[in-house]
Design an enzyme around this catalytic site. Structure first.
Site, PDB file in Angstrom:
ATOM      1  N   LYS A  81      17.437 164.477 111.632  1.00 43.26           N
ATOM      2  CA  LYS A  81      18.498 165.403 111.198  1.00 43.26           C
ATOM      3  C   LYS A  81      17.958 166.831 111.195  1.00 43.26           C
ATOM      4  O   LYS A  81      16.798 167.055 110.811  1.00 43.26           O
ATOM      5  CB  LYS A  81      18.941 164.997 109.787  1.00 43.26           C
ATOM      6  CG  LYS A  81      20.125 165.770 109.234  1.00 43.26           C
ATOM      7  CD  LYS A  81      20.455 165.272 107.818  1.00 43.26           C
ATOM      8  CE  LYS A  81      21.673 165.943 107.226  1.00 43.26           C
ATOM      9  NZ  LYS A  81      21.990 165.458 105.866  1.00 43.26           N
ATOM     10  N   SER A 156      26.928 164.335 105.299  1.00 39.69           N
ATOM     11  CA  SER A 156      26.547 165.355 106.245  1.00 39.69           C
ATOM     12  C   SER A 156      25.707 164.860 107.431  1.00 39.69           C
ATOM     13  O   SER A 156      25.703 165.507 108.470  1.00 39.69           O
ATOM     14  CB  SER A 156      25.764 166.451 105.523  1.00 39.69           C
ATOM     15  OG  SER A 156      24.554 165.944 105.010  1.00 39.69           O
ATOM     16  N   SER A 180      25.267 161.577 101.813  1.00 39.38           N
ATOM     17  CA  SER A 180      25.148 162.076 103.189  1.00 39.38           C
ATOM     18  C   SER A 180      24.451 161.147 104.182  1.00 39.38           C
ATOM     19  O   SER A 180      24.468 161.414 105.376  1.00 39.38           O
ATOM     20  CB  SER A 180      24.432 163.424 103.192  1.00 39.38           C
ATOM     21  OG  SER A 180      25.315 164.446 102.810  1.00 39.38           O
TER      22      SER A 180
END
Lengths: 489, 98
Positions: A81, A156, A180
């Site tokens: 990420k 997210s 997330s």
């Protein structure tokens, strides 16, 4: 690759085939990039790709293997990420303010993955500074849900979840502050784990809300999560909140616990929450199957209805403090002005997106003179009540089962104009972060529209061994592989 | 709990953000709605409840206060908006002597 198609690969299978010499890491990485070239123009999971470097590392991995060198992830292609630092590569956090930031050091988790021989293929999209539930808050683009390109992948860590679902890399690292990792895992039909606060070092993870943030793995199976967790967990001198606990061989543990009987709690407040009927039905179906071999008990977590409000005071409060560092002075975007205060304001007004500004404003308000007691302190006290609820429940049961999300993946654009609606989509995942507990999202079925449904397992602090063991049992019981139709075309 | 336009601008100044009037108006509506939602917490009696700032209790870790060298100063400064002689250039914050 001798008849094995990319959709059949898991980390465990790939490692076995690499060990037997049935494939090479170079082949595996080449195939991964073919997959990316084929599907990522549509899915848009990646912000940055490291193709050349990845092929070089794959070649090195193959040479190491020939020499008999070991590594628990030797030659395995993974993504990261884009709020976790990979030295020498961009770390944008999905924000204009860090658009040109190149990480000058390595996150501890990345160092650990590399030490185990993993091949990093690129950085995945996210909501700006991990604030969001859909990737729509990314300053660059929205990632699509591979199961239905008109829908969000969750957030997210939506880029990581979508990448793994499309087999663009067979695992990924994300971060989870209020759901997330787990929510996008549920929306994309993959497995995602938020470990106990402190089990995995946060050094090199760009801070959002420091008392809630935790790095964790995405994978296609529970076994893969066990392998990844073992690789990244452990005390780190560079993160004073990382815990000195011993890290078991999770893969071995889940196999030993294949038949272990657990006492499983169902929090009644979760099942009373308004949710999609198909999700509710699917969770009940799984629970009913578990009744044959486990003890199921209803438990109460009475402060659940207060969790979202508590979270949306504490997380923005911490964020408003953490994001003060983006001031145009030391690094990142600067909008020049002859006046320092003006430079701060212009830089931040231009560099931050709407949701980030909203949270900085909420947080600043909740911490400001006259409101601190009513908001921040109050929320921190309610946090105690939420934590106590869980500690009480874990006196009666080993693990808890809940839904991950109240709805299936929603349409792009559906919730973005109503922040409160978006916040409420984290209702089942947020309490876990407030209490610092481990939580895992496991795909357990598809709804009538063919969209994945996730089940959440919550465990006591540092009991990932139990959590993964139950997840492994459920995965075997359900015996279903989750491959988006996109990949079959 | 309605938040006035002035309050929005005051908070914006505290956190070094700026908005045009239309944005500020929108924010005052949104923030009011969100703060209303927070009101639910006021129904709980928390008088005797201690606050939790970290859910997992760990002892304060101590270490020697030693200087350690960082091997990538170049990489650090490469991210700075303006650098001169290995130093970051910022707007002047002190007045020139008269």
């Amino acid at each position: 690759m001798k008849g094995t198609t990319i959709t059949e690969f898991t980390i465990k299978i790939a490692l076995e085939m690499l060990e037997k010499g049935e494939i090479s890491s170079v082949e595996l990485v080449e195939e991964t990039f073919n997959q990316i070239k084929r599907f990522d123009p549509e899915v848009k999971a990646f912000l940055h790709l490291f193709e050349e470097e990845a092929l070089l590392k794959a070649k090195e991995a193959d040479e190491k293997r020939k020499k008999g060198e070991k590594g628990s992830l030797l030659g395995i292609p993974l993504s990261i990420k884009d709020n976790i630092c990979v030295k020498g590569h961009p770390t944008t956090c999905g924000s204009k303010i860090l658009e040109n930031f190149i990480a000058p050091y390595e996150a501890t988790v990345v160092e650990k993955l590399k030490a185990e021989g993993a091949v990093l293929i690129g950085k995945t999209n996210l909501d700006e500074f991990a604030m969001g539930s859909s990737t729509e808050n990314s300053a660059f683009f929205t990632t699509k849900n591979p199961w239905d390109l008109e829908r969000v992948p969750g957030g997210s860590s939506g880029g990581s979840a979508a990448a793994v679902a499309v087999r663009m890399g067979i695992g990924s690292l994300g971060s989870d502050t209020g759901g997330s990792i787990r929510q996008p895992a549920a929306f994309c039909g993959v497995v995602g784990l938020k470990p106990t606060y402190g089990l995995v070092s946060r050094y090199g993870l760009v801070a959002f809300a420091s008392s809630l943030d935790q790095i964790g793995p995405f994978g296609l199976t529970v076994e893969d999560i066990a392998i990844l967790l073992k690789a990244i967990a452990g005390k780190d001198e560079k993160d004073s909140t990382s815990a000195a606990v011993s890290i078991p061989d999770y893969l071995q543990v889940i196999n030993q616990n294949e038949k272990t009987k657990f006492t499983i709690g169902l929090p009644k407040e979760y099942l009373q929450t308004e949710m999609d009927p198909e999700i509710k039905q699917k969770i009940e179906e799984v629970v009913n199957l578990l009744r044959k071999t486990h003890d199921i008990k209803e438990v109460s977590l009475p402060h659940t209805p207060y969790a979202v409000a508590t979270y949306y005071i504490i997380a923005p409060a911490e964020a408003s403090s953490n994001l003060a560092r983006y001031d145009g002075v030391k690094y990142g975007l600067r909008v020049e002005s002859s006046n320092l205060i003006d430079m701060y304001k212009k830089t931040r007004a231009k560099g931050f997106g709407k949701e980030v500004k909203r949270r900085i404003m909420i947080g600043t308000y909740a911490l400001s003179a006259g409101y601190y007691d009513a908001f921040y302190l109050k929320a921190s006290k309610v946090r105690t009540l939420i934590l106590r609820d869980f500690l009480e429940a874990f006196k009666q049961v080993d693990l808890l089962i809940t839904p991950v999300t109240p709805t299936p993946p929603f349409k792009i654009g559906e919730k973005i104009t109503d922040p409160l609606q978006m916040y409420l989509s984290d209702i089942f995942t947020i309490p876990v972060n407030l209490a610092g507990l481990p939580g895992l999202s496991l795909p357990v079925g598809l709804n009538s529209e063919g969209l994945p449904i996730g089940l959440q397992i919550i465990g006591p602090h540092f009991r990932e061994d139990l959590l993964l063991s139950l997840a492994y049992q459920i995965e075997k019981m359900i015996d279903q592989r989750f491959v988006p139709p996109l990949l079959k075309s | 709990m309605p938040i006035s336009l002035e309050e929005v601008l005051k908070i914006a100044h505290l956190c070094r953000l700026e908005f045009d009037e239309e944005e500020a108006k929108k924010f005052s509506e949104e923030l009011s709605k969100i703060l209303d939602y927070f009101e639910t917490l006021q129904t709980l009696d928390t008088q005797d409840v201690p606050p939790t700032f970290h859910a997992v209790k760990l002892p304060t870790p101590y270490r020697e206060d030693e200087v350690k060298s960082f091997d990538n100063i170049e990489g650090l400064l490469a991210n700075s908006p303006k650098v001169k002689d290995n130093m970051i250039v910022v707007p002047k914050v002190v007045k020139s002597p008269a």
